[in-house]
Design an enzyme around this catalytic site. Structure first.
Site, PDB file in Angstrom:
ATOM      1  N   HIS A 122      -1.748  -5.490   1.688  1.00 38.44           N
ATOM      2  CA  HIS A 122      -3.012  -6.222   1.528  1.00 38.44           C
ATOM      3  C   HIS A 122      -2.696  -7.644   1.076  1.00 38.44           C
ATOM      4  O   HIS A 122      -1.811  -7.854   0.262  1.00 38.44           O
ATOM      5  CB  HIS A 122      -3.894  -5.569   0.452  1.00 38.44           C
ATOM      6  CG  HIS A 122      -5.039  -6.452   0.040  1.00 38.44           C
ATOM      7  ND1 HIS A 122      -6.216  -6.520   0.756  1.00 38.44           N
ATOM      8  CD2 HIS A 122      -5.164  -7.364  -0.968  1.00 38.44           C
ATOM      9  CE1 HIS A 122      -7.018  -7.412   0.188  1.00 38.44           C
ATOM     10  NE2 HIS A 122      -6.405  -7.942  -0.853  1.00 38.44           N
ATOM     11  N   TYR A 135     -12.493  -3.272  -2.816  1.00 36.59           N
ATOM     12  CA  TYR A 135     -13.022  -3.157  -1.447  1.00 36.59           C
ATOM     13  C   TYR A 135     -14.544  -3.090  -1.436  1.00 36.59           C
ATOM     14  O   TYR A 135     -15.126  -2.429  -0.579  1.00 36.59           O
ATOM     15  CB  TYR A 135     -12.423  -1.921  -0.770  1.00 36.59           C
ATOM     16  CG  TYR A 135     -10.998  -2.112  -0.265  1.00 36.59           C
ATOM     17  CD1 TYR A 135     -10.655  -3.201   0.542  1.00 36.59           C
ATOM     18  CD2 TYR A 135      -9.992  -1.195  -0.572  1.00 36.59           C
ATOM     19  CE1 TYR A 135      -9.350  -3.381   1.013  1.00 36.59           C
ATOM     20  CE2 TYR A 135      -8.687  -1.358  -0.097  1.00 36.59           C
ATOM     21  CZ  TYR A 135      -8.381  -2.459   0.692  1.00 36.59           C
ATOM     22  OH  TYR A 135      -7.087  -2.624   1.173  1.00 36.59           O
ATOM     23  N   ASN A 149      -1.602  -0.010   7.416  1.00 36.07           N
ATOM     24  CA  ASN A 149      -1.078  -1.348   7.726  1.00 36.07           C
ATOM     25  C   ASN A 149      -0.272  -1.992   6.597  1.00 36.07           C
ATOM     26  O   ASN A 149      -0.121  -3.209   6.522  1.00 36.07           O
ATOM     27  CB  ASN A 149      -2.195  -2.263   8.252  1.00 36.07           C
ATOM     28  CG  ASN A 149      -3.342  -2.406   7.270  1.00 36.07           C
ATOM     29  OD1 ASN A 149      -3.250  -1.961   6.125  1.00 36.07           O
ATOM     30  ND2 ASN A 149      -4.414  -3.042   7.704  1.00 36.07           N
ATOM     31  N   LYS A 152       0.838  -1.203   0.000  1.00 33.33           N
ATOM     32  CA  LYS A 152       0.000   0.000   0.000  1.00 33.33           C
ATOM     33  C   LYS A 152       0.882   1.264   0.000  1.00 33.33           C
ATOM     34  O   LYS A 152       2.101   1.182   0.209  1.00 33.33           O
ATOM     35  CB  LYS A 152      -0.919  -0.047   1.225  1.00 33.33           C
ATOM     36  CG  LYS A 152      -1.939  -1.207   1.194  1.00 33.33           C
ATOM     37  CD  LYS A 152      -2.724  -1.239   2.506  1.00 33.33           C
ATOM     38  CE  LYS A 152      -3.852  -2.237   2.493  1.00 33.33           C
ATOM     39  NZ  LYS A 152      -4.601  -2.223   3.783  1.00 33.33           N
ATOM     40  N   GLU A 207     -10.205 -11.025  -6.616  1.00 32.57           N
ATOM     41  CA  GLU A 207      -9.309  -9.865  -6.618  1.00 32.57           C
ATOM     42  C   GLU A 207      -8.255  -9.893  -7.730  1.00 32.57           C
ATOM     43  O   GLU A 207      -7.936  -8.848  -8.300  1.00 32.57           O
ATOM     44  CB  GLU A 207      -8.596  -9.770  -5.257  1.00 32.57           C
ATOM     45  CG  GLU A 207      -9.536  -9.386  -4.118  1.00 32.57           C
ATOM     46  CD  GLU A 207      -8.885  -9.502  -2.740  1.00 32.57           C
ATOM     47  OE1 GLU A 207      -7.682  -9.839  -2.655  1.00 32.57           O
ATOM     48  OE2 GLU A 207      -9.587  -9.256  -1.742  1.00 32.57           O
TER      49      GLU A 207
HETATM   50  P1  IDP Z   1      -7.463  -6.908   5.729  1.00 33.71           P
HETATM   51  O1  IDP Z   1      -6.712  -5.871   4.917  1.00 33.71           O
HETATM   52  O2  IDP Z   1      -6.606  -7.459   6.835  1.00 33.71           O
HETATM   53  O3  IDP Z   1      -8.115  -7.982   4.882  1.00 33.71           O
HETATM   54  P2  IDP Z   1     -10.148  -5.786   6.083  1.00 33.71           P
HETATM   55  O4  IDP Z   1     -11.017  -5.962   7.291  1.00 33.71           O
HETATM   56  O5  IDP Z   1     -10.577  -6.502   4.837  1.00 33.71           O
HETATM   57  O6  IDP Z   1      -8.656  -6.151   6.497  1.00 33.71           O
HETATM   58  O7  IDP Z   1     -10.085  -4.231   5.789  1.00 33.71           O
HETATM   59  C1  IDP Z   1      -9.470  -3.757   4.603  1.00 33.71           C
HETATM   60  C2  IDP Z   1      -8.598  -2.581   4.938  1.00 33.71           C
HETATM   61  O8  IDP Z   1      -9.428  -1.495   5.333  1.00 33.71           O
HETATM   62  C3  IDP Z   1      -7.625  -2.783   6.111  1.00 33.71           C
HETATM   63  O9  IDP Z   1      -6.425  -3.426   5.738  1.00 33.71           O
HETATM   64  C4  IDP Z   1      -7.380  -1.346   6.525  1.00 33.71           C
HETATM   65  O10 IDP Z   1      -6.474  -0.717   5.615  1.00 33.71           O
HETATM   66  C5  IDP Z   1      -8.761  -0.731   6.330  1.00 33.71           C
HETATM   67  N1  IDP Z   1      -9.560  -0.762   7.537  1.00 33.71           N
HETATM   68  C6  IDP Z   1     -10.310  -1.791   8.006  1.00 33.71           C
HETATM   69  N2  IDP Z   1     -10.927  -1.460   9.163  1.00 33.71           N
HETATM   70  C7  IDP Z   1     -10.564  -0.183   9.423  1.00 33.71           C
HETATM   71  C8  IDP Z   1     -10.893   0.736  10.466  1.00 33.71           C
HETATM   72  O11 IDP Z   1     -11.640   0.439  11.403  1.00 33.71           O
HETATM   73  N3  IDP Z   1     -10.314   1.975  10.377  1.00 33.71           N
HETATM   74  C9  IDP Z   1      -9.494   2.332   9.361  1.00 33.71           C
HETATM   75  N4  IDP Z   1      -9.175   1.503   8.358  1.00 33.71           N
HETATM   76  C10 IDP Z   1      -9.695   0.258   8.380  1.00 33.71           C
HETATM   77 MG    MG Z   2      -9.786  -8.041   3.674  1.00 32.44          MG
END
Ligand code: IDP
Ligand code: MG
Length: 152
Positions: A116, A50, A113, A10, A127
């Site tokens: 992905h 997403y 984070n 990212k 995806e």
């Molecule tokens: P993942 O990336 O570990 O699969 P997901 O729950 O699918 O996690 O969420 C996708 C992305 O959306 C996360 O990696 C993060 O960048 C963002 N995200 C998810 N939940 C939050 C939140 O509560 N606050 C801010 N960003 C979030």
């Molecule tokens: Mg996810």
């Protein structure tokens, strides 16, 4: 069970100079790179990628984060690759990701984070074609394959 999974470095990973670090972890794990591109994601590609999160409160922030700069999109292949990559990446909540994972070693906040990885086989199948056409996925033999997996 050889699988392919979509991985993104990212914009925070790119800005922080962590592209090589992230790639290196998947390489060292024994996964095989089958596609890679450096690109600016559009809002429309992110809406597909997403789609499960479009109605969540964090979605606008997620889109501005992912469109804030270039990403590295990749497809990695290997034995049980989807789970192996998720475990290498670590928990979505980077502050709770175990040390030794990408997020656990290099990130601290859920909204930044670094990486992905497809969550499961359905997500991987959905995806990969969002980011890559079939002719961008390269099938090739690795000389080291038998040192990483063995034929059943
Ligand atoms: P993942 O990336 O570990 O699969 P997901 O729950 O699918 O996690 O969420 C996708 C992305 O959306 C996360 O990696 C993060 O960048 C963002 N995200 C998810 N939940 C939050 C939140 O509560 N606050 C801010 N960003 C979030
Ligand atoms: Mg996810």
């Amino acid at each position: 069970m050889v699988e392919r999974t979509l991985i993104l470095v990212k914009p925070d990973g790119v800005q922080r100079g962590l592209i090589g670090e992230v790639i290196s972890r998947f390489e060292r794990r024994g996964l095989k790179l089958v596609a890679m591109k450096f690109m600016l994601p559009t809002e429309s590609i992110l809406a597909k990628h997403y789609e499960a999160h479009i109605n969540k409160g964090f979605y606008p922030g997620l889109v501005s984060y992912l469109t804030s700069g270039p990403v590295v999109a990749m497809v990695w292949e290997g034995w049980d690759a989807i789970k192996a990559c998720r475990l290498t990446i670590g928990d979505t909540h980077a502050n709770e990701a175990p040390a030794g994972t990408i997020r656990g070693d290099l990130a601290i906040h859920i909204s930044r984070n670094i990486v992905h990885g497809s969550a499961d086989a359905n997500d991987a199948a959905r995806e990969v074609p969002i980011w890559f056409s079939d002719d961008e996925l390269i099938s090739y033999e690795r000389a080291t394959e038998l040192w990483i997996t063995r034929p059943d």
